[in-house]
Motif scaffolding. Structure first.
Motif, mmCIF file in Angstrom:
data_model
loop_
_atom_site.group_PDB
_atom_site.id
_atom_site.type_symbol
_atom_site.label_atom_id
_atom_site.label_comp_id
_atom_site.label_asym_id
_atom_site.label_seq_id
_atom_site.Cartn_x
_atom_site.Cartn_y
_atom_site.Cartn_z
ATOM 1 N N ASP A 250 10.281 11.098 -3.296
ATOM 2 C CA ASP A 250 9.095 11.495 -2.521
ATOM 3 C C ASP A 250 8.639 10.351 -1.624
ATOM 4 N N LEU A 251 8.673 9.142 -2.196
ATOM 5 C CA LEU A 251 8.278 7.964 -1.412
ATOM 6 C C LEU A 251 9.177 7.807 -0.196
ATOM 7 N N ASP B 169 9.554 10.424 -7.936
ATOM 8 C CA ASP B 169 8.605 9.523 -7.268
ATOM 9 C C ASP B 169 9.282 8.754 -6.149
ATOM 10 N N VAL B 170 10.441 8.193 -6.478
ATOM 11 C CA VAL B 170 11.142 7.373 -5.488
ATOM 12 C C VAL B 170 11.584 8.234 -4.310
ATOM 13 N N TRP C 25 10.746 -3.222 -5.268
ATOM 14 C CA TRP C 25 11.913 -3.557 -4.441
ATOM 15 C C TRP C 25 11.897 -2.785 -3.130
ATOM 16 N N ARG D 23 9.238 -1.229 -10.920
ATOM 17 C CA ARG D 23 10.087 -2.275 -10.380
ATOM 18 C C ARG D 23 10.821 -1.774 -9.125
ATOM 19 N N GLN D 24 11.291 -0.517 -9.201
ATOM 20 C CA GLN D 24 12.003 0.038 -8.053
ATOM 21 C C GLN D 24 11.069 0.131 -6.847
ATOM 22 N N ARG D 25 9.797 0.486 -7.102
ATOM 23 C CA ARG D 25 8.851 0.565 -5.986
ATOM 24 C C ARG D 25 8.586 -0.818 -5.397
ATOM 25 N N PHE E 43 19.170 4.809 -13.269
ATOM 26 C CA PHE E 43 18.438 4.142 -14.359
ATOM 27 C C PHE E 43 16.981 4.566 -14.458
ATOM 28 N N ARG F 274 0.838 -1.205 0.000
ATOM 29 C CA ARG F 274 0.000 0.000 0.000
ATOM 30 C C ARG F 274 0.871 1.253 0.000
ATOM 31 N N ARG F 275 1.859 1.274 0.863
ATOM 32 C CA ARG F 275 2.700 2.477 0.962
ATOM 33 C C ARG F 275 3.451 2.774 -0.325
ATOM 34 N N THR F 276 3.803 1.740 -1.048
ATOM 35 C CA THR F 276 4.557 1.956 -2.284
ATOM 36 C C THR F 276 3.646 2.017 -3.497
ATOM 37 N N GLY F 277 2.339 1.902 -3.273
ATOM 38 C CA GLY F 277 1.407 1.982 -4.394
ATOM 39 C C GLY F 277 1.555 0.825 -5.369
ATOM 40 N N GLU G 30 21.913 4.234 -4.331
ATOM 41 C CA GLU G 30 21.558 4.888 -5.594
ATOM 42 C C GLU G 30 20.183 4.420 -6.099
ATOM 43 N N ASP H 270 8.319 10.287 2.400
ATOM 44 C CA ASP H 270 7.086 9.916 3.103
ATOM 45 C C ASP H 270 7.332 8.805 4.111
#
Lengths: 276, 357
Positions: free
Chosen positions: A196-197, A193-194, A165, A161-163, A185, A141-144, A181, A200
């Protein structure tokens, strides 16, 4: 935990927890010393960015901080305890890692990937518990990524994919989160986005975040605490507004520049001088 | 704590459990395949036990295996046929599980006991025993010892590089090549009769197995396979790469060494029972992956059953169906398995791709 009024560590208890520190830390690959005698204290409950030019040892330092690399000399402590003396799983319940290049197993779904984050909480024969599932749901949920849970990770876009992980590291349910890092990529939208996540996660979920970043402007904007490495040694550490000076950037990155306030946030922004 | 997501949350999605998704469908399909493979394996075993110079009806043959029925049938089935058939079954299962584990551990779809030197080691042990003129009854033990010797060499040379995957494959190939060369040298220097025996063994054969061998090896294969099942969570974490595994509190080097040892013991036991049978360890994991998807404990069970089925069927063909006599069972497993694998790959349209991120 039992507390007595005259416990010797009452002074420590007043300090915020999750303080990761390096003491005279030497890190080495084979006979190549990458980090030399680093003394460093990372604030608990904050977002720390580790920056520096290529090959300055910033990723190596992160690997040393999460015990992927044993120190050649010195020590890394978490709230005063040597991380190399802690059981591996106990440490993995305190800090999670997003490596620079994780391997996505073929055809594994997002949910199956995130479930692996529960590994340090499980014992060999215990079944999947409600607490495990709750942690996975929270991470999705937190990572959408809950709408993506049945999709194979290797078919997602780079940002998704990064979200996924990051969700794995969140399901690990640790106080500290270390990211190597995390924006490499990714295109600018997904970089933001990453970041901001991550902000949060710090702000809403109270995580202590330590990340290696490439972009100085992003580091200054998103971090509370900046660690600047130069050639395996500490060049500066502190709040971005105090640390990031034109003199430092020129010395460490060999880039003559001006530092101006970011028009959006007021954080320092590095503007390289025009060639004359 | 306020819920906060990157993308707008799906309405009503909070905490909802996914419906009958991809995972559930894949699991049902795998369970159906497991049931089918188990039925086929029982049938195949029955057919193999009922076929021979004295033909015994299939139900009677299965009964005779457990000691019921006419004394003559029981003797033929239990003393002459069962050791060979069940050895094929156990060796096939062991090889397939070993291959599947090796392919995951080495992140290499071509990994098999040949690649890490176990096959060469087992042949080396068996042929060395023949050379000393010791009792042939000791061959399985010698093969087991040879396989473990190869594993010790592999571990000794690869441990210094912290069991890095690429290094393991290279060292394994070198160990395999060295031991295979030693075997060839011995065969060339042997008198013709011994050379024939040695060659027969090194191409794989199930001839002359006994119940004690079967109980010993079968029990060990079952125990090690159980350990592989129990290690599934660790293997899945290791699949994420060494850094992620380390971050999750798993020591990747130690774990990989331990799991490699399990695969080596399985493959050595199989070689002790059946000789160095090719193709089963390499191909069965791919067949199962194409049929049932990425590895889970359930697909591991399917892998064991399929390996057992393939080797039992191949040995049955060698003994009773093919007009050529004395064909090594390894040649048949390849002939039988290769077209099946190719057809599946063509139907799949493409080989599964691995991504690095």
């Amino acid at each position: 935990m039992t507390t007595t009024t005259d416990a010797p560590d009452t002074s420590d208890a007043a300090l915020p927890a999750d303080r990761l520190a390096a003491h005279g830390l030497h890190l080495r690959y084979g006979d190549r010393t990458v980090v030399r005698g680093l003394d460093l204290e990372l604030p608990g409950g904050a977002v720390t960015a580790i920056v520096g030019p290529n090959a300055c040892g910033k990723s190596t330092l992160l690997r040393g901080l999460v015990r992927l690399l044993a120190p050649a000399a010195g020590a890394v402590t978490l709230d005063g305890a040597d991380i190399h003396r802690m059981p591996a799983r106990a440490l993995a319940r305190r800090m999670g890692l997003l490596p620079q290049q994780p391997v996505t197993p073929e055809a594994v779904t997002v949910e199956a990937l995130v479930r692996l984050g529960r590994y340090p909480h499980q014992r060999m024969l215990t079944p999947w518990s409600a607490a495990d599932q709750a942690a996975v749901e929270e991470a999705l949920r937190r990572t959408g990524t809950d709408a993506l849970r049945d999709r194979p990770v290797d078919q997602l876009s780079g940002g998704q994919r990064q979200r996924a992980w990051i969700a794995l590291a969140l399901a690990q349910d640790t106080d500290l989160l270390l990211l190597d890092e995390p924006t490499t990529f990714l295109d600018l939208r997904h970089q933001l986005d990453v970041l901001d996540l991550v902000t949060d996660l710090h702000r809403d979920a109270g995580r202590t975040v330590v990340m290696v970043l490439h972009d100085l402007g992003q580091a200054a904007r998103y971090a509370d605490h900046l660690v600047v490495l130069h050639d395996g040694e500490l060049a500066a550490a502190g709040p971005p507004g105090e640390v990031l000076t034109a003199e430092l950037v020129e010395r460490v990155f060999q880039v003559p520049c001006r530092i101006v306030p970011d028009p959006e946030t007021g954080t320092p922004l590095v503007v390289p001088l025009a060639r004359r | 704590m306020s819920p906060h997501t990157l993308t707008p949350a799906r309405p009503g999605a909070a905490g909802a459990v996914a419906g009958p998704g991809r995972l559930a469908r894949a699991r049902r399909r795998t369970l159906a395949l497991i049931a089918a493979a188990a039925v086929l394996l029982v049938l195949m075993t029955g057919v193999a036990l009922s076929t021979g110079q004295v033909s015994i009806p299939l139900p009677d043959a299965l009964g005779a295996l457990f000691g019921s029925g006419p004394a003559g049938d029981v003797l033929v089935v239990r003393e002459f046929r069962a050791p060979r058939v069940l050895s094929a079954l156990v060796a096939g299962a062991g090889l397939a599980v070993a291959g599947s584990l090796l392919q995951r551990l080495l992140r290499n779809p071509l990994a098999s006991p040949d690649v890490i030197g176990v096959t060469g080691g087992a042949s080396f042990g068996a042929v060395l025993l023949l050379a000393t003129g010791a009792s042939q009854a000791l061959t399985p033990l010698a093969a087991l010892g040879g396989g473990l010797l190869a594993a010790a060499l592999l571990g000794a040379f690869a441990w210094r590089s912290r069991m890095a995957v690429t290094r393991l494959v290279l060292v394994g190939l070198a160990v395999q090549a060295g031991l295979a060369a030693a075997v060839n040298l011995m065969i060339v220097r042997f008198p013709a009769e011994l050379a024939g025996q040695a060659l027969q063994w090194t191409t794989g054969s199930l001839y002359g197995r006994t119940w004690p061998e079967l109980w010993g090896a079968g029990g060990a294969v079952a125990a090690v396979t159980a350990a592989v099942f129990l290690a599934d969570r660790r293997v899945a974490v290791l699949d994420l790469g060494d850094d992620s595994a380390g971050g999750l509190g798993l020591d990747p080097h130690r774990t990989r060494l331990g799991l490699l040892l399990l695969a080596v013991v399985l493959a050595s036991l199989a070689a002790a029972l059946a000789g160095p049978v090719g193709f089963v360890a390499l191909a069965v994991p791919h067949l199962v992956r194409l049929l049932a998807g990425p590895p889970t404990p359930a697909t591991l069970a399917l892998t064991a059953l399929t390996g057992a089925l393939l080797l039992t069927a191949a040995d049955h063909l060698v003994l009773h169906v093919l007009p050529v006599h004395g064909l090594p069972v390894g040649a048949v497993t390849a002939t039988l398995g290769a077209p099946w694998l190719l057809v599946l790959m063509i139907r799949q349209g493409r080989l599964p791709q691995r991504s690095s991120r």
